[in-house]
Design a protein around this motif. Structure first.
Motif, PDB file in Angstrom:
ATOM      1  N   VAL A 159      23.518 132.255 116.518  1.00  0.00           N
ATOM      2  CA  VAL A 159      24.685 131.367 116.415  1.00  0.00           C
ATOM      3  C   VAL A 159      24.270 129.939 116.076  1.00  0.00           C
ATOM      4  CG1 VAL A 159      26.647 130.388 117.659  1.00  0.00           C
ATOM      5  CG2 VAL A 159      26.006 132.778 118.029  1.00  0.00           C
ATOM      6  N   ALA A 160      23.183 129.475 116.655  1.00  0.00           N
ATOM      7  CA  ALA A 160      22.736 128.103 116.422  1.00  0.00           C
ATOM      8  C   ALA A 160      22.302 127.875 114.977  1.00  0.00           C
ATOM      9  CB  ALA A 160      21.586 127.763 117.366  1.00  0.00           C
ATOM     10  N   MET A 161      22.047 128.951 114.236  1.00  0.00           N
ATOM     11  CA  MET A 161      21.586 128.817 112.858  1.00  0.00           C
ATOM     12  C   MET A 161      22.735 128.689 111.867  1.00  0.00           C
ATOM     13  SD  MET A 161      18.297 128.718 112.703  1.00  0.00           S
ATOM     14  CE  MET A 161      17.849 129.215 111.058  1.00  0.00           C
ATOM     15  N   ILE A 162      23.977 128.821 112.348  1.00  0.00           N
ATOM     16  CA  ILE A 162      25.124 128.737 111.430  1.00  0.00           C
ATOM     17  C   ILE A 162      25.144 127.395 110.710  1.00  0.00           C
ATOM     18  CG2 ILE A 162      27.641 128.663 111.285  1.00  0.00           C
ATOM     19  CD1 ILE A 162      27.761 130.657 113.566  1.00  0.00           C
ATOM     20  N   VAL A 207      22.705 125.403 110.246  1.00  0.00           N
ATOM     21  CA  VAL A 207      21.525 125.298 109.392  1.00  0.00           C
ATOM     22  C   VAL A 207      21.774 125.978 108.053  1.00  0.00           C
ATOM     23  CG1 VAL A 207      19.116 126.019 109.123  1.00  0.00           C
ATOM     24  CG2 VAL A 207      19.917 125.110 111.309  1.00  0.00           C
ATOM     25  N   ILE A 208      22.329 127.191 108.100  1.00  0.00           N
ATOM     26  CA  ILE A 208      22.619 127.929 106.870  1.00  0.00           C
ATOM     27  C   ILE A 208      23.621 127.166 106.021  1.00  0.00           C
ATOM     28  CG2 ILE A 208      23.626 130.057 105.943  1.00  0.00           C
ATOM     29  CD1 ILE A 208      22.530 131.492 108.452  1.00  0.00           C
ATOM     30  N   PHE A 209      24.670 126.608 106.669  1.00  0.00           N
ATOM     31  CA  PHE A 209      25.656 125.822 105.941  1.00  0.00           C
ATOM     32  C   PHE A 209      25.015 124.576 105.340  1.00  0.00           C
ATOM     33  CE2 PHE A 209      29.166 128.139 108.093  1.00  0.00           C
ATOM     34  CZ  PHE A 209      29.955 128.373 106.976  1.00  0.00           C
ATOM     35  N   SER A 210      24.068 123.988 106.039  1.00  0.00           N
ATOM     36  CA  SER A 210      23.397 122.794 105.515  1.00  0.00           C
ATOM     37  C   SER A 210      22.600 123.133 104.269  1.00  0.00           C
ATOM     38  CB  SER A 210      22.473 122.197 106.581  1.00  0.00           C
ATOM     39  OG  SER A 210      23.205 121.753 107.697  1.00  0.00           O
ATOM     40  N   PHE A 211      21.811 124.205 104.328  1.00  0.00           N
ATOM     41  CA  PHE A 211      21.088 124.658 103.141  1.00  0.00           C
ATOM     42  C   PHE A 211      22.059 124.907 101.990  1.00  0.00           C
ATOM     43  CE2 PHE A 211      17.563 126.376 106.026  1.00  0.00           C
ATOM     44  CZ  PHE A 211      16.664 125.397 105.643  1.00  0.00           C
ATOM     45  N   LEU A 212      23.176 125.564 102.294  1.00  0.00           N
ATOM     46  CA  LEU A 212      24.157 125.923 101.270  1.00  0.00           C
ATOM     47  C   LEU A 212      24.808 124.692 100.658  1.00  0.00           C
ATOM     48  CD1 LEU A 212      25.959 127.959  99.751  1.00  0.00           C
ATOM     49  CD2 LEU A 212      27.480 127.947 101.734  1.00  0.00           C
ATOM     50  N   PHE A 213      25.323 123.785 101.512  1.00  0.00           N
ATOM     51  CA  PHE A 213      26.067 122.639 101.005  1.00  0.00           C
ATOM     52  C   PHE A 213      25.191 121.698 100.197  1.00  0.00           C
ATOM     53  CE2 PHE A 213      29.472 122.939 104.541  1.00  0.00           C
ATOM     54  CZ  PHE A 213      30.188 123.830 103.763  1.00  0.00           C
ATOM     55  N   VAL A 214      24.006 121.391 100.733  1.00  0.00           N
ATOM     56  CA  VAL A 214      23.116 120.476 100.014  1.00  0.00           C
ATOM     57  C   VAL A 214      22.752 121.063  98.657  1.00  0.00           C
ATOM     58  CG1 VAL A 214      20.878 119.334 100.023  1.00  0.00           C
ATOM     59  CG2 VAL A 214      22.223 119.441 102.114  1.00  0.00           C
ATOM     60  N   ASP A 215      22.431 122.343  98.612  1.00  0.00           N
ATOM     61  CA  ASP A 215      22.080 122.996  97.351  1.00  0.00           C
ATOM     62  C   ASP A 215      23.280 123.028  96.409  1.00  0.00           C
ATOM     63  OD1 ASP A 215      20.595 124.322  95.458  1.00  0.00           O
ATOM     64  OD2 ASP A 215      20.857 126.302  96.357  1.00  0.00           O
ATOM     65  N   LEU A 216      24.452 123.353  96.941  1.00  0.00           N
ATOM     66  CA  LEU A 216      25.662 123.467  96.125  1.00  0.00           C
ATOM     67  C   LEU A 216      26.016 122.146  95.466  1.00  0.00           C
ATOM     68  CD1 LEU A 216      28.076 125.243  95.240  1.00  0.00           C
ATOM     69  CD2 LEU A 216      29.249 124.512  97.308  1.00  0.00           C
TER      70      LEU A 216
END
Length: 450
Positions: A259-262, A264-273
């Motif tokens: 759950v705590a990685m949600i 983090v995953i969104f951060s990787f996604l948004f910055v890349d996007l």
């Protein structure tokens, strides 16, 4: 529609004539007013401006406990695969490589601060890449990009730059911890801070003078000074590539479902996007590759190339792979098609044989380069409407909290929450899109539960 290719001589089947014709048909060279020679020069130019990632990325990711040599090879392969897909599939002169900022977030926040293993962090990169790919396939990426306020998008880029800046200063020993004031100035008489500062100055001056490969020249210049001063041990220049075994297919996808990685995953996604979208549009505009409506043809293909590269990079053992704004240098040199990106891919493959040189580059040299990248990324603050406090205040919160909390994820989350709260408090309900409401609620839940 009539063919734009020049007529071919049916009696001439020699490889010498067939090869340019094949390149012309695949990359539409004539249609874009370019030649194989011009694309070759553009590819070399782009590679020289971004080759510094070969030296920087292994140093950053090795801080997370990853094998330096393996990450070096993974960096070269991820850049080669990503650039090749972009060139052959999307036909754009845009090169890819592991992104700056996200690699620091990977090592210093996800692994260093949050305590996850680098294998779990790679799993998060993989999942963010899959999500990016799905967003591209189902064509919802434009809705996400357009629904996020411009001020937050600019703050995100600037915040990542500030995050890189504090990491660079810490790595160089220019800023150190202090029990009384949290941080303070380090010993500027030591060689490492001085050489890091010199590297930054050299890169800035060369960039101002429009010298191609300024970042790489600065890194190698300071490395040579360190070598002459006995701070760097000579290990050779060329060798067989190191083994990829320590990192390839070592990602822990199951562990990334925590759950705590949600966030983090969104951060990787948004910055890349957002970084990819901005890079694609910016580089395409400079190359006059936009259509009559100012839109980017084959945007879906370009985004799928980017997301596929991130997935491949995580499998090899590298942080998020993304489009590089340095591709604009190749466009300025005449690159107009994917052949430019293919040339970059081939040069990154050749770069795998320079592992000893990469191993010699000291942390203070890459710190100078990191700080220069930080300066370039913070330019996004200039596009924020500072006369509108409902836009400026959340942007500052997002940008400042990234370096101060040592987390891109925290900066993004607090930025969205603050934006929503201030807009609601000021009665600007129409400024808040549905996606911002959803994301703010998710981030509040994340802080409440964790």
């Amino acid at each position: 529609m009539a063919s734009v290719n020049p007529p071919e001589n049916p009696n001439d089947s020699s490889p010498r004539s067939a090869s340019p014709a094949l390149l012309d048909r695949w990359f539409l060279l004539t249609e874009h007013g370019t030649t194989p020679g011009r694309e070759l020069i553009a590819g070399v130019t782009t590679f020289l401006t971004m080759a510094y990632i070969i030296f920087v990325n292994p140093n950053v990711l090795s801080a997370a406990g990853m094998d330096h040599g393996s990450v070096f090879v993974a960096t070269c392969l991820a850049a080669a695969i990503g650039s090749l897909i972009m060139g052959v599939y999307a036909n754009y002169p845009i090169a890819l490589a592991p992104g700056m900022g996200l690699n620091a977030f990977f090592s210093f926040t996800v692994v260093g601060e949050m305590g996850y293993s680098w294998q779990v962090a790679l799993g998060a990169v993989f999942l963010s890449g899959v999500m990016f790919l799905l967003l591209s396939i189902f064509r919802v990426r434009e809705w996400i990009i357009n629904s996020i306020p411009l001020s937050l998008r600019m703050a995100l880029s600037a915040g990542v730059g500030l995050f890189l800046g504090i990491i660079a200063l810490k790595t160089a020993g220019i800023v150190v911890d202090s029990p009384a004031t949290l941080v303070t100035l380090g010993d500027l008489t030591a060689p490492e801070p001085l050489l890091a500062g010199l590297c930054f100055i050299v890169i800035t001056v060369l960039t101002f003078r429009r010298v191609t490969g300024a970042v790489m020249i600065g890194i190698l210049f300071v490395t040579l000074i360190g070598l002459a001063g006995g701070l760097v041990r000579y290990q050779g220049l060329v060798s067989a590539p190191p083994s990829l075994a320590p990192t390839v297919l070592q990602l822990d996808i199951a562990g990334a479902f925590d759950v705590a990685m949600i966030s983090v995953i969104f951060s990787f996604l948004f910055v890349d996007l957002f970084d990819t979208a901005g890079t694609l549009i910016g580089v395409a505009h400079r190359g006059n590759l936009l259509d009559s409506k100012g839109q980017l043809p084959r945007l879906g293909r370009a985004l799928m190339a980017d997301s596929s590269a991130s997935i491949c990079g995580s499998l090899l053992g590298s942080s998020t792979t993304t489009s590089y704004v340095e591709s604009a240098a190749g466009v300025e040199a005449g690159g107009r098609t994917g052949l430019t990106a293919v040339v970059v891919a081939l040069l990154f493959l050749a770069g795998m044989f320079f592992a000893p040189l990469a191993a010699m580059v000291p942390a203070y040299a890459t710190a100078g380069a990191l700080f220069f990248v930080a300066v370039m990324m913070t330019s996004g603050l200039g596009r924020i409407d500072w006369h509108d406090l409902t836009e400026a205040a959340p942007a500052v919160v997002a940008a400042v909290m990234m370096p101060l909390s040592f987390s891109i994820a925290n900066g993004i989350a607090l930025g969205f929450i603050t934006y929503t709260a201030i807009k609601l408090g000021c009665g600007h309900y129409r400024d808040i899109s549905a996606s911002v409401y959803v994301l703010a609620a998710l981030f509040i839940l994340k802080f409440a539960v964790l």
